[in-house]
Scaffold this active site. Structure first.
Site, PDB file in Angstrom:
ATOM      1  CB  CYS A 174     -12.662  57.986  45.727  1.00 52.93           C
ATOM      2  SG  CYS A 174     -11.176  57.364  44.925  1.00 52.93           S
TER       3      CYS A 174
ATOM      4  CG  HIS B 102     -10.833  63.171  39.590  1.00 48.76           C
ATOM      5  ND1 HIS B 102     -10.727  62.274  40.620  1.00 48.76           N
ATOM      6  CD2 HIS B 102     -10.057  64.247  39.923  1.00 48.76           C
ATOM      7  CE1 HIS B 102      -9.904  62.779  41.541  1.00 48.76           C
ATOM      8  NE2 HIS B 102      -9.493  63.961  41.141  1.00 48.76           N
TER       9      HIS B 102
ATOM     10  CB  CYS C  63     -12.663  58.140  37.689  1.00 44.85           C
ATOM     11  SG  CYS C  63     -11.620  59.277  38.652  1.00 44.85           S
TER      12      CYS C  63
END
Length: 263
Positions: free
Chosen positions: A73, A189, A187
């Site tokens: 992360c 994600h 990120c």
């Protein structure tokens, strides 16, 4: 039980890193942890993130005694990595925004950093830019919407196509943004949305992330470990139960995770 690799994120973004780690270490047992009770980190204060990450990882390392922990992360790493390394007794690999490779790959000398609001404002990113992108123009944009889009995608939920174009425009429409030819996906994600972002981009962009580099670092630190002949079924732990987790079961299987538990 063989000591696992512990992989930690606020949600499902770390799965993009897990995919790269599995490619290099296919027989390594993995425990993937999603702190969905604290999600999203990108809109929290630095103190909130640092305190939470240290507390959760402390409990997890005591429970699993991993060979190594990966903070998969960017937000947690840029804020809490030094704190975590100070309190844990296992090696910790953090996630560094891929500024260095983007600086090497840009041809225009202008590239973007697309991350969470918390990540793009960090002094750590300033340091990376100063060290590896001196003389270049580096534009930044923080997007909470793309984090939510990645989570929704893995739950099998529809995401409005205009979401991707709107969030890219937040970066590309800045002064000088017309010259951007590379974008750091800062990120974990966001690599899960690589196809959607590429399709929404008004021109070809080199989308650069750090997943491969994290996997190489992890494999290097664990090169002396003898793994079992066949990796046991992957485990995922969530910090809060709910229908959002249940909707992720199918996607998790695609990453070799068959067991879902709660912390």
């Amino acid at each position: 039980m063989t000591q696992p690799i512990l992989m930690f994120d606020s949600g499902v973004g770390g799965l993009s890193v897990l995919a790269e780690v599995r490619r290099l270490l296919p027989r390594a047992p993995v425990v993937y942890v999603a702190d969905n009770a604290g999600f999203p980190y990108g809109t929290k204060t630095e103190m909130e993130v640092a305190t939470r990450v240290c507390a959760v990882l402390g409990r997890l390392t005591e429970r699993f005694r991993p060979h190594l922990a990966v903070i998969a992360c960017n937000t947690a790493s840029t804020i809490a990595l030094a704190h975590v390394r100070a309190v844990l007794e296992v090696p910790v690999v953090g996630t560094v925004p891929a500024v260095k490779p983007a600086a090497a790959r840009t041809r225009s000398g202008v590239f973007g950093v697309l991350g969470t609001q918390a990540t793009v404002r960090q002094p750590y990113v300033d340091s990376l830019v100063a060290e590896f992108a001196g003389g270049m123009t580096v534009l930044r944009y923080g997007s909470a919407a793309l984090v939510e889009a990645a989570e929704a995608k893995l739950r099998g939920q529809a995401v409005a196509p205009e979401t991707y174009a709107r969030e890219l425009a937040g970066l590309l429409d800045q002064p000088g943004g017309e010259r951007i030819d590379a974008v750091v996906l800062a990120c974990t994600h966001f690599p899960l949305l690589r196809d959607e972002l590429a399709a929404a981009a008004p021109r070809p962009l080199d989308l650069v992330d750090s997943g491969e580099g994290i996997a190489r670092r992890t494999a290097h630190l664990l090169e002396s470990v003898s793994w079992p002949d066949a990796a046991p079924e992957g485990r995922a732990l969530f910090t809060r139960p709910g229908p959002d987790v249940e909707a992720l079961v199918l996607a998790l299987r695609g990453y070799g995770i068959g067991r879902v538990e709660y912390l």
